[in-house]
Design a protein around this motif. Structure first.
Motif, PDB file in Angstrom:
ATOM      1  N   VAL A   1       0.844  -1.199   0.000  1.00 53.80           N
ATOM      2  CA  VAL A   1       0.000   0.000   0.000  1.00 53.80           C
ATOM      3  C   VAL A   1       0.877   1.247   0.000  1.00 53.80           C
ATOM      4  O   VAL A   1       0.592   2.218  -0.709  1.00 53.80           O
ATOM      5  CB  VAL A   1      -0.961  -0.011   1.207  1.00 53.80           C
ATOM      6  CG1 VAL A   1      -1.677   1.315   1.364  1.00 53.80           C
ATOM      7  CG2 VAL A   1      -1.963  -1.140   1.066  1.00 53.80           C
ATOM      8  N   VAL A   2       1.946   1.225   0.781  1.00 52.49           N
ATOM      9  CA  VAL A   2       2.863   2.368   0.818  1.00 52.49           C
ATOM     10  C   VAL A   2       3.497   2.577  -0.560  1.00 52.49           C
ATOM     11  O   VAL A   2       3.553   3.697  -1.071  1.00 52.49           O
ATOM     12  CB  VAL A   2       3.945   2.193   1.908  1.00 52.49           C
ATOM     13  CG1 VAL A   2       5.002   3.294   1.823  1.00 52.49           C
ATOM     14  CG2 VAL A   2       3.302   2.168   3.290  1.00 52.49           C
ATOM     15  N   ASN A   3       3.939   1.485  -1.186  1.00 52.07           N
ATOM     16  CA  ASN A   3       4.537   1.594  -2.524  1.00 52.07           C
ATOM     17  C   ASN A   3       3.523   2.125  -3.531  1.00 52.07           C
ATOM     18  O   ASN A   3       3.865   2.961  -4.380  1.00 52.07           O
ATOM     19  CB  ASN A   3       5.097   0.249  -2.975  1.00 52.07           C
ATOM     20  CG  ASN A   3       6.310  -0.161  -2.171  1.00 52.07           C
ATOM     21  OD1 ASN A   3       7.012   0.667  -1.606  1.00 52.07           O
ATOM     22  ND2 ASN A   3       6.557  -1.455  -2.105  1.00 52.07           N
ATOM     23  N   ALA A   4       2.274   1.673  -3.462  1.00 54.97           N
ATOM     24  CA  ALA A   4       1.230   2.151  -4.366  1.00 54.97           C
ATOM     25  C   ALA A   4       0.948   3.630  -4.127  1.00 54.97           C
ATOM     26  O   ALA A   4       0.730   4.397  -5.074  1.00 54.97           O
ATOM     27  CB  ALA A   4      -0.040   1.321  -4.192  1.00 54.97           C
ATOM     28  N   TRP A   5       0.966   4.049  -2.868  1.00 52.97           N
ATOM     29  CA  TRP A   5       0.744   5.453  -2.530  1.00 52.97           C
ATOM     30  C   TRP A   5       1.863   6.317  -3.096  1.00 52.97           C
ATOM     31  O   TRP A   5       1.606   7.388  -3.648  1.00 52.97           O
ATOM     32  CB  TRP A   5       0.636   5.618  -1.009  1.00 52.97           C
ATOM     33  CG  TRP A   5       0.295   7.006  -0.580  1.00 52.97           C
ATOM     34  CD1 TRP A   5      -0.940   7.543  -0.434  1.00 52.97           C
ATOM     35  CD2 TRP A   5       1.227   8.043  -0.247  1.00 52.97           C
ATOM     36  NE1 TRP A   5      -0.840   8.845  -0.025  1.00 52.97           N
ATOM     37  CE2 TRP A   5       0.481   9.177   0.090  1.00 52.97           C
ATOM     38  CE3 TRP A   5       2.608   8.114  -0.212  1.00 52.97           C
ATOM     39  CZ2 TRP A   5       1.057  10.375   0.475  1.00 52.97           C
ATOM     40  CZ3 TRP A   5       3.205   9.313   0.156  1.00 52.97           C
ATOM     41  CH2 TRP A   5       2.437  10.432   0.504  1.00 52.97           C
ATOM     42  N   ILE A   6       3.095   5.832  -2.972  1.00 55.71           N
ATOM     43  CA  ILE A   6       4.234   6.562  -3.545  1.00 55.71           C
ATOM     44  C   ILE A   6       4.054   6.712  -5.061  1.00 55.71           C
ATOM     45  O   ILE A   6       4.210   7.798  -5.606  1.00 55.71           O
ATOM     46  CB  ILE A   6       5.566   5.859  -3.205  1.00 55.71           C
ATOM     47  CG1 ILE A   6       5.858   5.960  -1.710  1.00 55.71           C
ATOM     48  CG2 ILE A   6       6.720   6.447  -4.037  1.00 55.71           C
ATOM     49  CD1 ILE A   6       7.006   5.080  -1.245  1.00 55.71           C
ATOM     50  N   GLU A   7       3.698   5.624  -5.713  1.00 49.71           N
ATOM     51  CA  GLU A   7       3.513   5.658  -7.171  1.00 49.71           C
ATOM     52  C   GLU A   7       2.383   6.613  -7.550  1.00 49.71           C
ATOM     53  O   GLU A   7       2.513   7.388  -8.498  1.00 49.71           O
ATOM     54  CB  GLU A   7       3.214   4.240  -7.682  1.00 49.71           C
ATOM     55  CG  GLU A   7       3.071   4.149  -9.176  1.00 49.71           C
ATOM     56  CD  GLU A   7       4.321   4.503  -9.959  1.00 49.71           C
ATOM     57  OE1 GLU A   7       4.169   4.988 -11.096  1.00 49.71           O
ATOM     58  OE2 GLU A   7       5.439   4.316  -9.451  1.00 49.71           O
ATOM     59  N   ALA A   8       1.272   6.557  -6.822  1.00 51.71           N
ATOM     60  CA  ALA A   8       0.130   7.415  -7.131  1.00 51.71           C
ATOM     61  C   ALA A   8       0.426   8.885  -6.903  1.00 51.71           C
ATOM     62  O   ALA A   8      -0.194   9.758  -7.517  1.00 51.71           O
ATOM     63  CB  ALA A   8      -1.074   6.985  -6.290  1.00 51.71           C
ATOM     64  N   ASN A   9       1.380   9.188  -6.034  1.00 50.88           N
ATOM     65  CA  ASN A   9       1.714  10.576  -5.719  1.00 50.88           C
ATOM     66  C   ASN A   9       3.000  11.044  -6.398  1.00 50.88           C
ATOM     67  O   ASN A   9       3.506  12.116  -6.084  1.00 50.88           O
ATOM     68  CB  ASN A   9       1.817  10.752  -4.205  1.00 50.88           C
ATOM     69  CG  ASN A   9       0.447  10.729  -3.579  1.00 50.88           C
ATOM     70  OD1 ASN A   9      -0.256  11.720  -3.600  1.00 50.88           O
ATOM     71  ND2 ASN A   9       0.039   9.581  -3.064  1.00 50.88           N
ATOM     72  N   THR A  10       3.508  10.244  -7.316  1.00 49.43           N
ATOM     73  CA  THR A  10       4.692  10.623  -8.073  1.00 49.43           C
ATOM     74  C   THR A  10       4.264  11.520  -9.231  1.00 49.43           C
ATOM     75  O   THR A  10       3.402  11.143 -10.023  1.00 49.43           O
ATOM     76  CB  THR A  10       5.428   9.385  -8.603  1.00 49.43           C
ATOM     77  OG1 THR A  10       5.846   8.591  -7.476  1.00 49.43           O
ATOM     78  CG2 THR A  10       6.638   9.762  -9.435  1.00 49.43           C
ATOM     79  N   VAL A  11       4.857  12.696  -9.310  1.00 54.83           N
ATOM     80  CA  VAL A  11       4.555  13.633 -10.379  1.00 54.83           C
ATOM     81  C   VAL A  11       5.583  13.460 -11.469  1.00 54.83           C
ATOM     82  O   VAL A  11       6.786  13.561 -11.229  1.00 54.83           O
ATOM     83  CB  VAL A  11       4.566  15.084  -9.867  1.00 54.83           C
ATOM     84  CG1 VAL A  11       4.298  16.061 -10.989  1.00 54.83           C
ATOM     85  CG2 VAL A  11       3.559  15.242  -8.738  1.00 54.83           C
ATOM     86  N   ARG A  12       5.093  13.180 -12.660  1.00 56.38           N
ATOM     87  CA  ARG A  12       5.988  13.021 -13.812  1.00 56.38           C
ATOM     88  C   ARG A  12       5.815  14.227 -14.717  1.00 56.38           C
ATOM     89  O   ARG A  12       4.700  14.611 -15.045  1.00 56.38           O
ATOM     90  CB  ARG A  12       5.659  11.735 -14.555  1.00 56.38           C
ATOM     91  CG  ARG A  12       6.020  10.512 -13.737  1.00 56.38           C
ATOM     92  CD  ARG A  12       5.657   9.226 -14.471  1.00 56.38           C
ATOM     93  NE  ARG A  12       6.182   8.054 -13.825  1.00 56.38           N
ATOM     94  CZ  ARG A  12       5.793   7.557 -12.658  1.00 56.38           C
ATOM     95  NH1 ARG A  12       4.883   8.199 -11.971  1.00 56.38           N
ATOM     96  NH2 ARG A  12       6.310   6.463 -12.161  1.00 56.38           N
ATOM     97  N   THR A  13       6.928  14.800 -15.096  1.00 53.68           N
ATOM     98  CA  THR A  13       6.878  15.968 -15.982  1.00 53.68           C
ATOM     99  C   THR A  13       7.458  15.609 -17.332  1.00 53.68           C
ATOM    100  O   THR A  13       8.315  14.720 -17.448  1.00 53.68           O
ATOM    101  CB  THR A  13       7.674  17.134 -15.386  1.00 53.68           C
ATOM    102  OG1 THR A  13       9.025  16.730 -15.199  1.00 53.68           O
ATOM    103  CG2 THR A  13       7.099  17.570 -14.057  1.00 53.68           C
ATOM    104  N   ALA A  14       6.991  16.278 -18.335  1.00 56.25           N
ATOM    105  CA  ALA A  14       7.545  16.091 -19.673  1.00 56.25           C
ATOM    106  C   ALA A  14       8.804  16.945 -19.770  1.00 56.25           C
ATOM    107  O   ALA A  14       8.741  18.173 -19.788  1.00 56.25           O
ATOM    108  CB  ALA A  14       6.533  16.499 -20.735  1.00 56.25           C
ATOM    109  N   ALA A  15       9.944  16.291 -19.787  1.00 56.88           N
ATOM    110  CA  ALA A  15      11.202  17.044 -19.771  1.00 56.88           C
ATOM    111  C   ALA A  15      11.726  17.303 -21.141  1.00 56.88           C
ATOM    112  O   ALA A  15      11.663  16.683 -22.086  1.00 56.88           O
ATOM    113  CB  ALA A  15      12.248  16.299 -18.964  1.00 56.88           C
TER     114      ALA A  15
END
Length: 75
Positions: A61-75
């Motif tokens: 659940v912690v790993n899923a939360w981290i993934e769900a809250n990871t912001v990916r930007t178009a670099a």
């Protein structure tokens, strides 16, 4: 019966895939106090309440939360 410290390792935290409060804070790179504030305000990962003062976190659940809250930007 005395009060338990939520920062100490409960016996059930030895269960596979379970993280203590301190282990979860370390995984997230925050202090235990900040993790507690996140939990109280409903902003942190879901947790399991073993008693009034003792919580553990499921590592998946912690790993899923981290993934769900990871912001990916178009670099």
């Amino acid at each position: 019966m005395g009060h338990t410290n939520p920062n100490k390792t409960p016996a059930s935290a030895g269960a596979p895939g379970m993280l203590t409060n301190a282990q979860t804070a370390a995984r997230l790179g925050v202090s235990v106090k900040y993790l507690n504030n996140m939990r109280y305000s409903g902003r942190g990962p879901a947790f399991i309440r073993l008693s009034r003062r003792c919580v553990v976190y499921d590592a998946g659940v912690v790993n899923a939360w981290i993934e769900a809250n990871t912001v990916r930007t178009a670099a």
